[in-house]
Scaffold this motif. Structure first.
Motif, PDB file in Angstrom:
ATOM      1  N   ALA A 226      -5.750   9.813  17.613  1.00 18.27           N
ATOM      2  CA  ALA A 226      -4.538   9.104  17.200  1.00 18.27           C
ATOM      3  C   ALA A 226      -4.600   8.710  15.731  1.00 18.27           C
ATOM      4  O   ALA A 226      -3.622   8.869  14.988  1.00 18.27           O
ATOM      5  CB  ALA A 226      -4.337   7.867  18.073  1.00 18.27           C
ATOM      6  N   GLN A 227      -5.769   8.218  15.283  1.00 19.70           N
ATOM      7  CA  GLN A 227      -5.880   7.798  13.882  1.00 19.70           C
ATOM      8  C   GLN A 227      -5.796   8.997  12.933  1.00 19.70           C
ATOM      9  O   GLN A 227      -5.190   8.899  11.858  1.00 19.70           O
ATOM     10  CB  GLN A 227      -7.199   7.041  13.667  1.00 19.70           C
ATOM     11  CG  GLN A 227      -7.313   6.319  12.332  1.00 19.70           C
ATOM     12  CD  GLN A 227      -6.485   5.051  12.255  1.00 19.70           C
ATOM     13  OE1 GLN A 227      -5.347   5.005  12.727  1.00 19.70           O
ATOM     14  NE2 GLN A 227      -7.041   4.023  11.642  1.00 19.70           N
ATOM     15  N   GLU A 228      -6.395  10.103  13.323  1.00 20.84           N
ATOM     16  CA  GLU A 228      -6.310  11.307  12.497  1.00 20.84           C
ATOM     17  C   GLU A 228      -4.856  11.750  12.321  1.00 20.84           C
ATOM     18  O   GLU A 228      -4.436  12.149  11.229  1.00 20.84           O
ATOM     19  CB  GLU A 228      -7.122  12.436  13.141  1.00 20.84           C
ATOM     20  CG  GLU A 228      -8.636  12.251  13.049  1.00 20.84           C
ATOM     21  CD  GLU A 228      -9.386  13.328  13.814  1.00 20.84           C
ATOM     22  OE1 GLU A 228      -8.720  14.255  14.332  1.00 20.84           O
ATOM     23  OE2 GLU A 228     -10.616  13.230  13.920  1.00 20.84           O
ATOM     24  N   ALA A 229      -4.075  11.669  13.397  1.00 29.03           N
ATOM     25  CA  ALA A 229      -2.677  12.073  13.328  1.00 29.03           C
ATOM     26  C   ALA A 229      -1.877  11.126  12.435  1.00 29.03           C
ATOM     27  O   ALA A 229      -1.035  11.564  11.642  1.00 29.03           O
ATOM     28  CB  ALA A 229      -2.075  12.103  14.736  1.00 29.03           C
ATOM     29  N   TRP A 235      -0.408  10.834   4.820  1.00 26.87           N
ATOM     30  CA  TRP A 235      -0.860  11.499   3.602  1.00 26.87           C
ATOM     31  C   TRP A 235       0.131  12.582   3.164  1.00 26.87           C
ATOM     32  O   TRP A 235       0.365  12.786   1.971  1.00 26.87           O
ATOM     33  CB  TRP A 235      -2.247  12.087   3.817  1.00 26.87           C
ATOM     34  CG  TRP A 235      -2.860  12.698   2.587  1.00 26.87           C
ATOM     35  CD1 TRP A 235      -3.049  14.020   2.318  1.00 26.87           C
ATOM     36  CD2 TRP A 235      -3.357  11.995   1.439  1.00 26.87           C
ATOM     37  NE1 TRP A 235      -3.630  14.189   1.095  1.00 26.87           N
ATOM     38  CE2 TRP A 235      -3.833  12.963   0.519  1.00 26.87           C
ATOM     39  CE3 TRP A 235      -3.438  10.645   1.102  1.00 26.87           C
ATOM     40  CZ2 TRP A 235      -4.386  12.623  -0.709  1.00 26.87           C
ATOM     41  CZ3 TRP A 235      -3.994  10.298  -0.124  1.00 26.87           C
ATOM     42  CH2 TRP A 235      -4.456  11.280  -1.022  1.00 26.87           C
ATOM     43  N   GLN A 236       0.720  13.262   4.131  1.00 25.27           N
ATOM     44  CA  GLN A 236       1.707  14.292   3.812  1.00 25.27           C
ATOM     45  C   GLN A 236       2.938  13.700   3.128  1.00 25.27           C
ATOM     46  O   GLN A 236       3.613  14.367   2.345  1.00 25.27           O
ATOM     47  CB  GLN A 236       2.132  15.028   5.091  1.00 25.27           C
ATOM     48  CG  GLN A 236       1.057  15.916   5.693  1.00 25.27           C
ATOM     49  CD  GLN A 236       0.684  17.077   4.791  1.00 25.27           C
ATOM     50  OE1 GLN A 236       1.547  17.679   4.158  1.00 25.27           O
ATOM     51  NE2 GLN A 236      -0.602  17.397   4.732  1.00 25.27           N
ATOM     52  N   ALA A 339       1.427   1.738   3.937  1.00 31.10           N
ATOM     53  CA  ALA A 339       1.532   0.940   2.712  1.00 31.10           C
ATOM     54  C   ALA A 339       0.594   1.471   1.636  1.00 31.10           C
ATOM     55  O   ALA A 339       0.934   1.508   0.453  1.00 31.10           O
ATOM     56  CB  ALA A 339       1.217  -0.518   3.011  1.00 31.10           C
ATOM     57  N   ALA A 340      -0.598   1.904   2.049  1.00 29.91           N
ATOM     58  CA  ALA A 340      -1.582   2.402   1.087  1.00 29.91           C
ATOM     59  C   ALA A 340      -1.095   3.648   0.366  1.00 29.91           C
ATOM     60  O   ALA A 340      -1.408   3.851  -0.810  1.00 29.91           O
ATOM     61  CB  ALA A 340      -2.903   2.694   1.800  1.00 29.91           C
ATOM     62  N   VAL A 341      -0.334   4.487   1.051  1.00 24.58           N
ATOM     63  CA  VAL A 341       0.124   5.740   0.435  1.00 24.58           C
ATOM     64  C   VAL A 341       1.540   5.641  -0.125  1.00 24.58           C
ATOM     65  O   VAL A 341       2.008   6.557  -0.798  1.00 24.58           O
ATOM     66  CB  VAL A 341       0.026   6.920   1.426  1.00 24.58           C
ATOM     67  CG1 VAL A 341      -1.408   7.165   1.835  1.00 24.58           C
ATOM     68  CG2 VAL A 341       0.899   6.676   2.654  1.00 24.58           C
ATOM     69  N   ASN A 342       2.213   4.530   0.166  1.00 29.09           N
ATOM     70  CA  ASN A 342       3.561   4.311  -0.374  1.00 29.09           C
ATOM     71  C   ASN A 342       3.733   2.849  -0.787  1.00 29.09           C
ATOM     72  O   ASN A 342       4.561   2.119  -0.226  1.00 29.09           O
ATOM     73  CB  ASN A 342       4.629   4.690   0.657  1.00 29.09           C
ATOM     74  CG  ASN A 342       4.891   6.181   0.687  1.00 29.09           C
ATOM     75  OD1 ASN A 342       5.467   6.736  -0.247  1.00 29.09           O
ATOM     76  ND2 ASN A 342       4.450   6.832   1.758  1.00 29.09           N
ATOM     77  N   PRO A 343       2.968   2.403  -1.780  1.00 28.86           N
ATOM     78  CA  PRO A 343       3.110   1.015  -2.227  1.00 28.86           C
ATOM     79  C   PRO A 343       4.439   0.802  -2.932  1.00 28.86           C
ATOM     80  O   PRO A 343       5.004   1.734  -3.510  1.00 28.86           O
ATOM     81  CB  PRO A 343       1.937   0.840  -3.198  1.00 28.86           C
ATOM     82  CG  PRO A 343       1.675   2.218  -3.713  1.00 28.86           C
ATOM     83  CD  PRO A 343       1.966   3.142  -2.563  1.00 28.86           C
TER      84      PRO A 343
END
Length: 385
Positions: A226-229, A235-236, A339-343
């Motif tokens: 689940a976390q990998e997905a 990230w995409q 949030a980390a990938v879209n601050p």
């Protein structure tokens, strides 16, 4: 005479057809129309049950007017052999058609008694609760700490003995992998061993329905998949020009965000502070990473940080090192990863608690020092109360 016989036979045939058509229309109305249930109930479908026993149970509970009509309707729609085991809530006034859909659709249980194993940041607990179908809410039957309370409450023991009890493992956002493994070792509804603690950050916080006797490692595998997905999807869809180059680095950032704020609306702002600091070549200077370097994620520090710990040069002391620590410091939830990938875009470089559970953000050091002084005053006032 034969004409009379033929005429009478034709008349009889027409009557039979008319009556059959009327019976069909009546049966269809009974199957699709509102049912007699005055308030919602829970219906249990045992493993291997047949529609005959389930329909009889529904008729006995007053949920349907005719078990036979329900079976005919289910057979007509090819759903007789599609029963799914579980406990399901049947709402008031549900038609037979709706009930057949409920007991054949499958999915998560929506009714009955649950034992919930909660794995939290500060402690783990067990909750025994039962759904009140009429109110559509769970009512607590017992709650205890499996690490401290022995023996377990009678309500827990009784529910463990029931075949229709639903089991759920709930992992809170921000727990460490060691905390998850440690808590799972005390879940007596599970079996098997977890040979080693999974990589930090690799477990998705969520609610997981399990079966009694399920393997602990199989549950860990579900959390990791689940976390990998979640991480892959985030990230995409990441923003451009982030100061980290891999999903793994984004996961580290997400874990820091998770530990820094429990306010959902702040996550992207907190992320912006850390992204801005990295872009400016500033150190992150965040206490949760220092704490992780001391505890290794094995429990809670339970006290404030000492000056010597803030001055110590360790891989996790972001007051002393540049950039990110070497690994995540917890298992972040979906919102912190996103949030980390879209601050949000801000010029903030600092933040401190504001006394309300959230934080005061600042662009300059002078503004930040004012916010810190205000927070110190709040702390002092609280200490005097």
């Amino acid at each position: 005479m034969w004409k009379a016989v033929a005429s009478n036979a034709l008349t009889l045939l027409i009557v039979v057809i008319f009556l059959a058509g009327g019976a069909f229309l009546w049966g269809k109305e009974q199957y699709t129309g509102p049912g007699p249930l005055a308030e919602a109930i829970c219906v249990r479908v045992p493993s291997g049950a047949r529609l005959t026993s389930v329909s009889d149970d529904l008729e006995e509970q007053g949920a349907i007017s005719s078990a036979a009509i329900l079976r005919i309707g289910a057979d007509y729609t090819d759903r007789t052999d599609q029963l799914k085991a579980g406990s399901f809530r049947v709402p008031e006034g549900a038609s037979m058609e709706e009930i057949v859909d409920i007991v054949t659709r499958g999915g998560a249980n929506t009714c009955g008694t649950e034992i919930v194993y909660r794995i939290g940041v500060n402690s783990a607990s067990v909750l025994v609760r039962e759904l009140d179908p009429a109110a559509n809410r769970y009512v607590e039957q017992a709650s205890f700490d499996p690490a401290a309370d022995a023996p377990a409450p009678e309500a827990y023991t009784a529910m463990r003995a029931r075949e229709d009890t639903i089991y759920r493992v709930v992992v809170a956002e921000g727990v460490t992998s060691w905390q998850v493994v440690d808590a799972l070792s005390r879940v007596d509804a599970l079996t098997g061993e977890v040979a080693e603690v999974p990589a930090e950050g690799s477990l998705a916080p969520d609610s997981y329905e399990v079966q009694a006797g399920s393997d602990r490692m199989a549950l860990i595998d579900r959390m990791q998949v689940a976390q990998e997905a979640i991480l892959s999807a985030a990230w995409q869809n990441r923003a451009d020009d982030l100061p980290y180059e891999t999903p793994e680095e984004a996961l580290i950032m997400a874990s820091i965000i998770e530990k820094e704020t429990g306010v959902a609306e702040e996550r992207r702002q907190v992320a912006s502070v850390f992204v801005n600091r990295l872009n400016e070549g500033m150190r992150l200077q965040t206490d949760p990473t220092v704490i992780y370097g001391i505890t290794n994620g094995e429990g809670v520090l339970g006290r404030g940080l000492r000056r010597s710990e803030l001055d110590a040069e360790t891989p996790y002391n972001t007051y002393q090192i540049d950039g990110l620590p070497p690994t995540p410091i917890a298992n972040p939830g979906r919102a912190s990863i996103e949030a980390a990938v879209n601050p949000v875009e801000t010029e903030y470089l600092f933040f401190v608690a504001d006394g309300s559970g959230g934080h005061a953000f600042a662009t300059t050091l002078a503004e930040h020092n004012e916010n810190v002084a205000r927070w110190r005053q709040i702390e002092a006032e609280r200490a005097d109360q």
